[in-house]
Enzyme design. Sequence first.
Site, PDB file in Angstrom:
ATOM      1  N   LYS A 183       0.948  -1.067  -0.028  1.00  0.00           N
ATOM      2  CA  LYS A 183       0.052  -0.079   0.089  1.00  0.00           C
ATOM      3  C   LYS A 183       0.806   1.203   0.007  1.00  0.00           C
ATOM      4  O   LYS A 183       1.267   1.685   1.110  1.00  0.00           O
ATOM      5  CB  LYS A 183      -0.707  -0.104   1.142  1.00  0.00           C
TER       6      LYS A 183
ATOM      7  N   SER B  73       4.444   8.612   9.853  1.00  0.00           N
ATOM      8  CA  SER B  73       4.635   9.319  11.003  1.00  0.00           C
ATOM      9  C   SER B  73       4.413   8.486  12.301  1.00  0.00           C
ATOM     10  O   SER B  73       3.886   7.587  12.187  1.00  0.00           O
ATOM     11  CB  SER B  73       3.186  10.685  10.984  1.00  0.00           C
TER      12      SER B  73
ATOM     13  N   CYS C 260      13.092  11.407   7.114  1.00  0.00           N
ATOM     14  CA  CYS C 260      13.352  11.103   8.647  1.00  0.00           C
ATOM     15  C   CYS C 260      14.383  11.069   9.124  1.00  0.00           C
ATOM     16  O   CYS C 260      14.440  11.243  10.639  1.00  0.00           O
ATOM     17  CB  CYS C 260      12.618   9.714   8.643  1.00  0.00           C
TER      18      CYS C 260
ATOM     19  N   GLU D 136       8.102  17.226  14.688  1.00  0.00           N
ATOM     20  CA  GLU D 136       8.533  17.163  13.562  1.00  0.00           C
ATOM     21  C   GLU D 136       7.959  18.088  12.644  1.00  0.00           C
ATOM     22  O   GLU D 136       6.875  18.002  11.980  1.00  0.00           O
ATOM     23  CB  GLU D 136       8.441  15.842  13.225  1.00  0.00           C
TER      24      GLU D 136
HETATM   25  P1  NAD Z   1       1.907   9.424   7.309  1.00  0.00           P
HETATM   26  O1  NAD Z   1       1.833   8.772   8.464  1.00  0.00           O
HETATM   27  O2  NAD Z   1       0.898  10.511   7.008  1.00  0.00           O
HETATM   28  O3  NAD Z   1       1.237   8.104   6.263  1.00  0.00           O
HETATM   29  C1  NAD Z   1       2.045   7.231   6.051  1.00  0.00           C
HETATM   30  C2  NAD Z   1       1.081   6.048   5.564  1.00  0.00           C
HETATM   31  O4  NAD Z   1       0.274   5.709   6.534  1.00  0.00           O
HETATM   32  C3  NAD Z   1       0.410   6.384   4.219  1.00  0.00           C
HETATM   33  O5  NAD Z   1       0.416   5.121   3.446  1.00  0.00           O
HETATM   34  C4  NAD Z   1      -0.891   6.669   4.511  1.00  0.00           C
HETATM   35  O6  NAD Z   1      -2.090   6.388   3.614  1.00  0.00           O
HETATM   36  C5  NAD Z   1      -1.328   6.034   5.881  1.00  0.00           C
HETATM   37  N1  NAD Z   1      -2.194   6.679   6.739  1.00  0.00           N
HETATM   38  C6  NAD Z   1      -2.124   8.123   6.768  1.00  0.00           C
HETATM   39  N2  NAD Z   1      -3.039   8.429   7.879  1.00  0.00           N
HETATM   40  C7  NAD Z   1      -3.556   7.230   8.194  1.00  0.00           C
HETATM   41  C8  NAD Z   1      -4.543   6.669   9.450  1.00  0.00           C
HETATM   42  N3  NAD Z   1      -4.998   7.761  10.073  1.00  0.00           N
HETATM   43  N4  NAD Z   1      -4.771   5.516   9.625  1.00  0.00           N
HETATM   44  C9  NAD Z   1      -3.996   4.784   8.695  1.00  0.00           C
HETATM   45  N5  NAD Z   1      -3.370   4.914   7.920  1.00  0.00           N
HETATM   46  C10 NAD Z   1      -2.747   6.355   7.513  1.00  0.00           C
HETATM   47  O7  NAD Z   1       3.327   9.740   6.826  1.00  0.00           O
HETATM   48  P2  NAD Z   1       3.605  10.529   5.483  1.00  0.00           P
HETATM   49  O8  NAD Z   1       3.247  12.078   5.775  1.00  0.00           O
HETATM   50  O9  NAD Z   1       3.290   9.816   4.355  1.00  0.00           O
HETATM   51  O10 NAD Z   1       5.377  10.486   5.483  1.00  0.00           O
HETATM   52  C11 NAD Z   1       6.104  11.349   6.312  1.00  0.00           C
HETATM   53  C12 NAD Z   1       6.491  10.809   7.794  1.00  0.00           C
HETATM   54  O11 NAD Z   1       7.086   9.499   7.565  1.00  0.00           O
HETATM   55  C13 NAD Z   1       7.305  11.610   8.790  1.00  0.00           C
HETATM   56  O12 NAD Z   1       7.069  11.557   9.928  1.00  0.00           O
HETATM   57  C14 NAD Z   1       8.578  10.832   8.524  1.00  0.00           C
HETATM   58  O13 NAD Z   1       9.633  11.003   9.685  1.00  0.00           O
HETATM   59  C15 NAD Z   1       8.296   9.360   8.606  1.00  0.00           C
HETATM   60  N6  NAD Z   1       9.116   8.545   7.863  1.00  0.00           N
HETATM   61  C16 NAD Z   1       9.818   7.676   8.743  1.00  0.00           C
HETATM   62  C17 NAD Z   1      10.863   6.851   8.382  1.00  0.00           C
HETATM   63  C18 NAD Z   1      11.581   5.965   9.334  1.00  0.00           C
HETATM   64  O14 NAD Z   1      12.572   5.001   9.063  1.00  0.00           O
HETATM   65  N7  NAD Z   1      11.488   6.113  10.556  1.00  0.00           N
HETATM   66  C19 NAD Z   1      11.241   6.767   6.829  1.00  0.00           C
HETATM   67  C20 NAD Z   1      10.608   7.798   6.146  1.00  0.00           C
HETATM   68  C21 NAD Z   1       9.502   8.602   6.594  1.00  0.00           C
END
Ligand code: NAD
Length: 499
Positions: A179, A232, A287, A389
């Site tokens: 996904k 996140s 991240c 963040e």
């Molecule tokens: P996000 O959490 O908004 O979305 C990530 C995934 O979760 C997406 O596929 C989205 O469709 C899904 N999602 C969003 N809200 C949801 C909910 N309420 N319930 C279920 N699923 C949901 O993250 P983003 O904005 O796409 O990416 C940025 C974030 O990812 C930043 O916080 C970054 O630090 C983090 N990140 C972390 C790493 C790591 O290795 N720790 C690596 C890359 C990105």
Amino acid sequence: MITTASLAPAPNLVGSDWIMPEGVETTPVYNPSTGETIAATPDSGPAEVDAAVQAAHAALPAWAETPVIERVRVLMRFAALLEANFDEITRLITREHGKTLAESRGDLRRGIENVEYACCAPELLKGENLENVARGIDCEMVRQPVGVCAGICPYNFPAMVPMWMFPMSLACGNTFVLKPSQKVPLTSIRLMELLHEAGLPHGVINLVNGGTAAVQALLTHELVRAVSFVGSTRVAKIVQEIGTKHGKRVQAAGGAKNYVFVLPDADMPKAVDGLSDGAFGCAGQRCMAAATAVTIGTAGDEVVERLREKLASFRVGPTDREPGGQMGAVISAEHRENVAGWIGESVDEGCELALDGRAFRCEEEPNGFYLGPTVIDRVEEPMEIAKTEIFGPVLNVMRFDDLESAIAMANRASYGNGACLFTQSGRAAREFKHRIKAGMVGINVGVPAPMSFFPFSGWDESFMGDLHVQGRESVLFYTRGKVTTSRWFQPGEGDIWAR
Ligand code: NAD
């Protein structure tokens, strides 16, 4: 090839079929460089997820029984196809994400390295055994696939993050449902096409586009055995809670607020290069971004002055053409407003803007989602801007008199992803790497993201679960151990059951 032409919906892959879900809402996909809408992601729900999971479940027995060397051969061909299509894929990443072509090349290269590491599966999957654990009794442990696995991805690394997940999962004999982020679905579609071209049997990998509803359906589907999540912290916690409650193993990498320490004895030009690459690479949407410069003593003034000088000639602009900007746009207009709001908030909290990127306008592409680089000086620990963040081109500067109190501050923070130190003192470096509370540490390195053969090791609020993505931990995550204890009787030897 699936067309990714203007406004084309991003289809799901179920078994061998590319399917456009009907009657569902869609989310626009933008080219951040221009602000144009380039595609639309369907908001798949439980029915679409069930179809993909059922296809993965049907393909599982044959794939799990396929000898590991044959599974890996498919991945070797996939890696070769990624190389052959490298330029096309990097342009696609840039088009839907907005990062520079050089950054997209890094994104894809890191992904390919994960495929290469997964090709070591015949070695990595070897078990353990020991003769004579008791008289005449031997013990062996083998690792077997867990079943149908799911991967839920963020938007910021459209190639690398999916490839943190499915290559190793497939090498271990699992089938998979991916996904991608609804903001960047097109790169994943291309990866799936190339997997099939490499000879992956249909059904072994499936793709569901969508957002929250699709994630909820994956987390509660009884046939999904393991869930890899990157995104996140807010969502990582939801995924871990719902996934584990439904009996799945979960690895959930979350957000971060990373520190880059600079001591007065550091090689300053190199430290400032590390800081600006770390903070403004991918427009701060990493991240492992250098979110906060932690300066000690006289380093504070020098770092801020050198950053001002360096960033004065920084080229922000469209990245979907050459020569492109040194830094591209952020993912959406909404995200740009959010980041700008945090910059305003920092001023309300009493910080000084050494550089304010809010006023930046891109004349070449006035509708792109641009912000200039921003440096917020004199950030203090209790401020919201110090803890949250921001995920944009914003660098905080926190000033300390000594390393001791700076480490104490960093160790009180809730996240624990990355921390770096710029110094020429071996003693300070040793002290720092030993005591800092972070899973990934850099010494004179601004973005200490580990290679595919080491785990991507976030701590605390940056990671929920036990086993990280990448490295041997990923092999453990995508397999389960089976221990067999055996005894073979000599003819006529006393039979314990007969006693
Ligand atoms: P996000 O959490 O908004 O979305 C990530 C995934 O979760 C997406 O596929 C989205 O469709 C899904 N999602 C969003 N809200 C949801 C909910 N309420 N319930 C279920 N699923 C949901 O993250 P983003 O904005 O796409 O990416 C940025 C974030 O990812 C930043 O916080 C970054 O630090 C983090 N990140 C972390 C790493 C790591 O290795 N720790 C690596 C890359 C990105």
